[in-house]
Design a protein around this motif. Structure first.
Motif: not given
Ligand code: ADP
Length: 533
Positions: A432, A435-436, A459, A472, A478-479, A490, A494
């Motif tokens: 994550n 990715k973010y 991060d 979360l 998902r934000a 998906t 988390l």
């Molecule tokens: P996914 O990454 O597949 O959407 P996750 O359950 O891993 O699903 O994460 C849920 C949501 O949490 C993400 O869609 C994002 O909005 C937020 N998120 C998770 N990790 C981070 C991060 N390191 N920085 C910012 N937002 C995050």
């Protein structure tokens, strides 16, 4: 006063009270309105009936006969209309309802002509018994027809009804049958059939039954009825005080008092009514909610079953896609042209992503079915985290991110947990973070603190709002800002990680100073013991 006058008086008073109470209680509902009109017609009929029985000369007796019949003709038609509303078939019977009203108006007007009532004559003990005109018989036929028609409708509905409605219908049927049979005894003498109106008192039976139906089977409304009775008592008392006032001043004061009690009483009744209605509504809503909840639970179970079956089916073809594509890329089937290699790399990446998704779905369905199993062992978590960090180094480099691992301990940090699941949690946190975080740095730290191991992934990425942090760890969350940088998500990773961390006696937490300010995810687990490396 004889029996007939007394029975008429009783009918008049009971019907008037019932009619007014029902009217005050539910004037918005047409069913209740019709019932109170019906009761009031009975009350007016009985009142003039009483005056007729106590009249001293034939002129007065004839006038009262005409008056009581003018009201009596409405009874069967109001009753019929009430029944169609009560059983919910007014539309189907609207022609008969309208025809009934036309007949009622015609007969009511005719009551003042000799076509309907010729005059009054002596019959047995009755000094002024009415003589029927030529149109009286058609009225009796219509009366009988509508009474039987309405009772049949009630009976049919009764047969198919259930619960409280069935009991109400039975009480209504019994009360109305008594009332009608009793009321019918009034008409024999008109045609010299020697049956005097002894059954008249039975008319009050429908009042008793209807009241019982309301009180016994609509318990909440008892409160309203009590309020109405108290208020009506007050009104009668105030009216009596006006009537017995001995001076002008007293009259004015008592009238003012009466004028005050009327709006106050109405206000009180309306308030009690509203409270009762609100309670009934809440009860009904709660009932609906309970059934909706049951259905939702069932649907949720079905959905989980479906997801579980579908994911299992997807797993094996995916494994072969991933296996063969990586074998192809490694050159196990000969050299691959450059163009085809690019396409193959895509196949490999997408199938890996799909594999993770399928795993997430499977995990969610296992969690929901309570079938997520843990094989617990004791191991050094530092090794596990180092391993995962090393695995992600190429990916972080590819993304142009600075990536550091800071071990804040020289000791082994031993935990008792499921190694595979710990790996999965740390992988999810680092994945994550990459990715973010479009650009900047990621720092993974591991340390022992207060008998706990704390793994933090910090991060400098897109960050999170307070609302996001709250939601979360929920399924599928998902934000909004997540889609801008990474559309392939998906919202399950988390949720799964959070559940696993908790199940193993640990915790997973998130913090951020806001959107654009980076995030920190912290995973803690209890330490079993620590030993020097
Ligand atoms: P996914 O990454 O597949 O959407 P996750 O359950 O891993 O699903 O994460 C849920 C949501 O949490 C993400 O869609 C994002 O909005 C937020 N998120 C998770 N990790 C981070 C991060 N390191 N920085 C910012 N937002 C995050």
């Amino acid at each position: 006063m004889d029996y007939f006058a007394i029975s008429a008086l009783i009918n008049a008073v009971t019907s008037a009270v019932l009619g007014v109470l029902v009217f005050l209680r539910q004037s918005k509902s047409r069913v209740y309105l019709m019932f109170s009109l019906f009761a009031l017609a009975v009350a007016v009929w009985s009142t003039f009936y009483y005056f007729w029985r106590t009249a001293n000369d034939s002129d007065a007796a004839l006038l009262f006969v005409r008056l009581f019949m003018a009201a009596a003709v409405f009874i069967p038609f109001f009753y019929f209309h009430f029944v169609t509303l009560f059983v919910g078939s007014e539309k189907r019977h609207i022609a008969s309802v309208v025809a009934g009203y036309v007949l009622a108006i015609v007969f009511s007007a005719l009551s003042f002509s000799s076509l309907f009532i010729e005059g009054v004559v002596q019959k047995g003990t009755f000094g002024y018994w009415p003589e029927p005109g030529s149109l009286f018989l058609p009225f009796l036929i219509a009366w009988l027809f509508y009474a039987v028609y309405a009772t049949t409708l009630l009976f049919q509905t009764y047969l198919y009804a259930s619960g409280r409605k069935k009991t109400q219908l039975l009480l209504l049927l019994l009360g109305m049958s008594f009332g009608y049979i009793g009321g019918a005894t009034n008409y024999f003498l008109w045609y010299d059939i020697p049956i005097p109106p002894y059954g008249n008192i039975l008319v009050a039976m429908y009042v008793v039954m209807a009241t019982y139906a309301i009180v016994r089977h609509h318990l909440f409304e008892l409160k309203v009825i009590i309020a109405e009775l108290i208020v009506t008592g007050f009104w009668i008392l105030s009216l009596l005080r006006v009537a017995v006032s001995s001076s002008h001043t007293e009259l004015i004061i008592n009238t003012l008092f009466l004028a005050l009690t009327i709006p106050l009483g109405i206000f009180l009744i309306r308030n009690v009514q509203r409270e009762v209605e609100a309670r009934e509504r809440v009860e009904q809503l709660a009932k609906k909610l309970r059934t909706a909840n049951k259905r939702l639970k069932r649907l949720d179970e079905m959905k989980s079953e479906f997801v579980s079956v579908a994911s299992h089916q997807l797993r094996s073809p995916l494994t072969s896609i991933r296996g063969y594509s990586s074998m192809l890329l490694e050159g196990s089937f000969g050299k691959i042209p450059k163009k085809a290699r690019k396409a193959l790399e895509r196949v490999s990446l997408s199938s890996a992503f799909m594999g993770r998704m399928v795993e997430d779905y499977l995990n969610v369905s296992r969690i929901e079915a309570g079938k997520l199993e843990y094989s617990m062992t004791t191991f050094n978590i530092i090794d596990t985290v180092s391993n995962v960090v090393d695995m992600f180094r190429p990916k972080a480099r590819q993304a142009g991110l600075s990536f550091q691992f800071r071990k804040k301990t020289t000791r082994a940090l031993m935990v008792h947990a499921d190694k595979g699941k710990v790996r999965q949690i740390v992988q999810n946190m680092i994945d994550n973070a990459i990715k973010y975080t479009p650009k900047g740095s990621i720092t993974v730290t591991a340390c022992g603190q207060d008998n706990q191991v704390v793994i933090a992934v910090k991060d400098s990425g897109i960050g999170m709002s307070q609302e996001t942090i709250k939601a979360l760890f929920k399924k599928f969350y998902r934000a909004d800002n997540a889609n801008n940088v990474n559309v392939n998500g998906t919202g399950l990773g988390l949720y799964v990680a959070y559940t696993m961390a908790n199940d193993m006696g640990g915790a997973l937490r998130a913090t951020s100073d806001g959107e654009g300010e980076g995030s920190t995810f912290t995973f803690t687990l209890p330490l079993t013991n620590t030993k020097r490396k």
